[in-house]
Design an enzyme around this catalytic site. Structure first.
Site, PDB file in Angstrom:
ATOM      1  N   GLU A  54      43.207  42.301  43.215  1.00  0.00           N
ATOM      2  CA  GLU A  54      44.301  41.398  42.889  1.00  0.00           C
ATOM      3  C   GLU A  54      45.171  42.155  41.892  1.00  0.00           C
ATOM      4  O   GLU A  54      44.645  42.717  40.926  1.00  0.00           O
ATOM      5  CB  GLU A  54      43.767  40.112  42.226  1.00  0.00           C
ATOM      6  CG  GLU A  54      44.885  39.117  41.979  1.00  0.00           C
ATOM      7  CD  GLU A  54      44.449  37.874  41.193  1.00  0.00           C
ATOM      8  OE1 GLU A  54      43.364  37.920  40.580  1.00  0.00           O
ATOM      9  OE2 GLU A  54      45.196  36.889  41.197  1.00  0.00           O
ATOM     10  N   ARG A  69      27.617  43.959  40.721  1.00  0.00           N
ATOM     11  CA  ARG A  69      28.713  44.572  39.961  1.00  0.00           C
ATOM     12  C   ARG A  69      28.146  45.552  38.946  1.00  0.00           C
ATOM     13  O   ARG A  69      26.974  45.491  38.591  1.00  0.00           O
ATOM     14  CB  ARG A  69      29.454  43.494  39.169  1.00  0.00           C
ATOM     15  CG  ARG A  69      30.469  42.718  39.937  1.00  0.00           C
ATOM     16  CD  ARG A  69      30.985  41.544  39.112  1.00  0.00           C
ATOM     17  NE  ARG A  69      31.437  41.962  37.777  1.00  0.00           N
ATOM     18  CZ  ARG A  69      31.745  41.109  36.816  1.00  0.00           C
ATOM     19  NH1 ARG A  69      31.610  39.802  37.016  1.00  0.00           N
ATOM     20  NH2 ARG A  69      32.165  41.528  35.649  1.00  0.00           N
ATOM     21  N   LYS A 117      38.587  42.057  33.355  1.00  0.00           N
ATOM     22  CA  LYS A 117      40.036  42.223  33.216  1.00  0.00           C
ATOM     23  C   LYS A 117      40.572  41.394  32.052  1.00  0.00           C
ATOM     24  O   LYS A 117      41.493  41.803  31.360  1.00  0.00           O
ATOM     25  CB  LYS A 117      40.723  41.780  34.509  1.00  0.00           C
ATOM     26  CG  LYS A 117      40.647  42.812  35.620  1.00  0.00           C
ATOM     27  CD  LYS A 117      41.577  42.393  36.736  1.00  0.00           C
ATOM     28  CE  LYS A 117      41.276  43.133  38.019  1.00  0.00           C
ATOM     29  NZ  LYS A 117      42.008  42.538  39.161  1.00  0.00           N
TER      30      LYS A 117
END
Length: 564
Positions: free
Chosen positions: A38, A263, A273
């Site tokens: 994104e 992850r 982020k």
RNA sequence: UGGGGCGUGGCCAAGUGGUAAGGCAACGGACUUUGAAUCCGUCAAUCGCACGUUCGAAUCGUGCCGCCCCAGCCA
């Protein structure tokens, strides 16, 4: 590829699944993966891991790899980020062909499929407010209840949905929902929202749309449109897979396989982020590309290579267990790569002057020095030697501890590739600080070899005073002091784990004259110190180096032990 | 306390019924014109725990314990 070749590719659980699918012909023996960022922040080392899996699998299987932006939320996304992300993916070396893809390019097709679901009686327009939707959803332990709008007729839903698209309704007044099961133990299946009304311009679509698809609805469709075979994502989406499958099944369209993996987490690092953005916006670092940041842009500026990062990703493996990788492993990967590829050079970070009393005052000798002692093919260069040279301040001690074998009263040491020198005396200023160390040299030791074969333990790096270049050197250290920066007391934040000494700027450093025209990005090893690279802030008048990483320092360990 | 995952040395991680790979870290030593690199060696009687099945279990079964994720009109 035959079956035997395929079997060799089954090195982890995802690749094994891909091998099975290729063998069984599930996707016509094709492999196509995608990386779907994104555009709302920079890529970090965790994304490098995902890329290494996504793109790495496509590469290994001779398949295709798509770089596709998941840009379904216009309020969070920015064009600046897409450029940076594309840049980072290229830098890492992954081949996504010549097209960058965007989920938003498929909005029209998605819309048509939404109408299909409405016509099939599997989606409805809900007039409940966001708060009501939350209440109706139930909780982890209680089932939800149906919206009073759940049983609208298909024609009514179609009409309402078209008017949503036409912009007749304000934001948050209505949504399109999938009609699945409000009693499902999997909350994702309790009639998930497919479209919301957002009167916001999109970075690529402009004002074309005022309804935007949600991730769960959009993602599988994007994968299907691109004929992706394996849609690899993190464990967080495990619970979403039934929904991913449901949409594709109801539509009756091409159906990729989603597989989840863990992850990346790393010690002394934050990788979200949101937190990275806080570090940037709060001015704790100089920007997304600050060399202390775990972003790819930061690591690149710091001097890390794409090969080192990819090697790290390959080395940590792929699994479904949450784990925290030791940052020491990343550092190892960086040293390992830099060690073989980067030329060696002599530079002094904390200079002190040596005067060689018995060396002629105007004489300059150009010493031939190997650029990489273990790799002669990297050639040699000429390094000037003269009567006055700089050495590292901590390479001399007046009262050395045991096991110290650098310069000290009564000692003879080697100046690398030059001469053997012996301590004579020291000159101080009125405060008693050492300003000069005087030595004599053995003229028969040119090149650094003792003519009689006597052993000289200490070898120092040096720079000729009249030839030295001044430089600024930025010494970077870990951004956080704690292994887990988030491990702070109640009511405190990870900002308190920040390392106040993560950046030390040294000026007046003395570097070898061969570095005169080094361009930004140039990497080298300052012998006996560490790996460095030229920072983009450098200009003709001002040479600036970033310390990528220190060399392993056994002496520091010995000192620590000695002091105990 | 609903659902979904995960527990193998300090950290990653192989292993899928036949007797615990590898890497990082650490610790010894050799070599050394980088206290780097390189090389050699040490580092899990035991796989979260407990029962059970089996000639044989990290691998199968049952129970328990611990950790992570999910209640956005974020992705």
């Amino acid at each position: 590829m035959d079956d035997a070749e395929l079997d060799e590719l089954a090195t982890d659980f995802i690749r094994s699944a891909v091998v099975d699918d290729v063998k069984s012909g599930r996707f016509d023996r094709r492999v196509r993966t995608r990386f779907p960022p994104e555009p709302n922040g920079y890529l970090h080392i965790g994304h490098a891991k995902a890329l290494s899996i996504d793109a790495g699998i496509a590469y290994d299987f001779g398949g295709k790899f798509n770089l596709r932006f998941d840009d379904t939320n216009p309020v969070k996304e920015e064009e600046e980020y897409v450029e940076k992300i594309v840049d980072d993916v290229r830098w890492l070396g992954w081949d996504f062909g010549d097209t960058v893809l965007f989920g938003s390019d498929y909005f029209e097709q998605m819309y048509e499929w939404a109408e299909q679901l409405i016509e099939q009686g599997q989606a409805y327009v809900d007039d409940l407010s966001p708060e009501e939707i939350r209440e109706y959803r139930g909780t982890l332990t209680e089932s939800g209840k149906n919206s009073p709008y759940r049983d609208r007729s298909a024609p009514e839903n179609l009409d309402l949905f078209r008017r949503m698209r036409a912009g007749e309704f304000p934001e948050a007044s209505r949504v399109l929902r999938a009609k699945i099961d409000m009693a499902s133990p999997n909350l994702n299946l309790r009639d998930p929202v497919m479209y919301r009304i957002l009167h916001e311009p999109h970075h690529r679509q402009g004002d074309t749309w005022c309804i935007y698809p949600m991730y769960d609805w959009a993602h599988g469709l994007e994968d299907a449109i691109e004929r992706v075979t394996h849609s690899l994502c993190d464990l967080g989406y495990r619970d979403h897979r039934p929904l991913y499958d449901w949409f594709l099944d109801q539509l009756g369209i091409y159906h990729p396989r989603q597989i989840e993996f863990a992850r990346l987490f790393m010690t002394y690092t934050v990788l979200s982020k949101r937190k990275l953005l806080q570090l940037v916006e709060g001015g704790y670092v100089a920007g997304w590309d600050d060399p202390r940041m775990p972003t790819l842009a930061g690591m690149r500026r710091r001097g890390y290579t794409a090969e080192a990062i990819n090697g790290f990703c390959a080395g940590i493996g792929v699994s479904t267990a949450n784990s925290v990788v030791d940052v020491a492993f990343l550092e190892h990967s960086v040293r390992d790569d830099l060690n073989t590829r980067v030329p060696r050079v002599m530079s002094i970070l904390d200079p002190v002057k040596i005067v060689i009393d018995d060396y002629p005052e105007d004489k300059v000798e150009w010493m031939e020095v190997s650029n990489h002692p273990q790799r002669p093919e990297m050639g040699t260069r000429e390094v000037p030697f003269s009567r006055e040279i700089y050495i590292e301040r901590d390479d001399f001690m007046e009262d050395p501890p045991r096991k110290y074998y650098r310069l000290a009263p009564g000692r003879e040491v080697r100046l690398m590739n030059a001469y053997l020198v012996t301590y004579k005396d020291v000159v101080r200023d009125h405060n008693g600080a050492i300003v000069e160390i005087h030595c004599t040299h053995d003229p028969d030791s040119r090149g650094g070899q003792a003519p009689d074969g006597r052993k000289v333990r200490g070898t120092l790096h040096w720079v000729s005073v009249p030839h030295a270049l001044d430089a600024e050197v930025r010494l970077y250290d870990r951004l956080f002091m704690q292994e887990d920066p988030e491990d702070v007391a109640e009511g405190h934040t990870f900002f308190e784990s920040l390392n106040p000494a993560s950046l030390e700027v040294r000026t007046g450093c003395k570097v070898e004259s061969s570095l005169q025209d080094a361009e930004p990005g140039y990497r080298c090893q300052f012998m006996r110190i560490g790996y460095f690279c030229v920072d983009p802030d450098t200009d003709r008048a001002h040479l600036i180096f970033n310390r990528t990483i220190e060399l392993r320092d056994t002496w520091a360990k010995i000192q620590k032990k000695l002091s105990r």
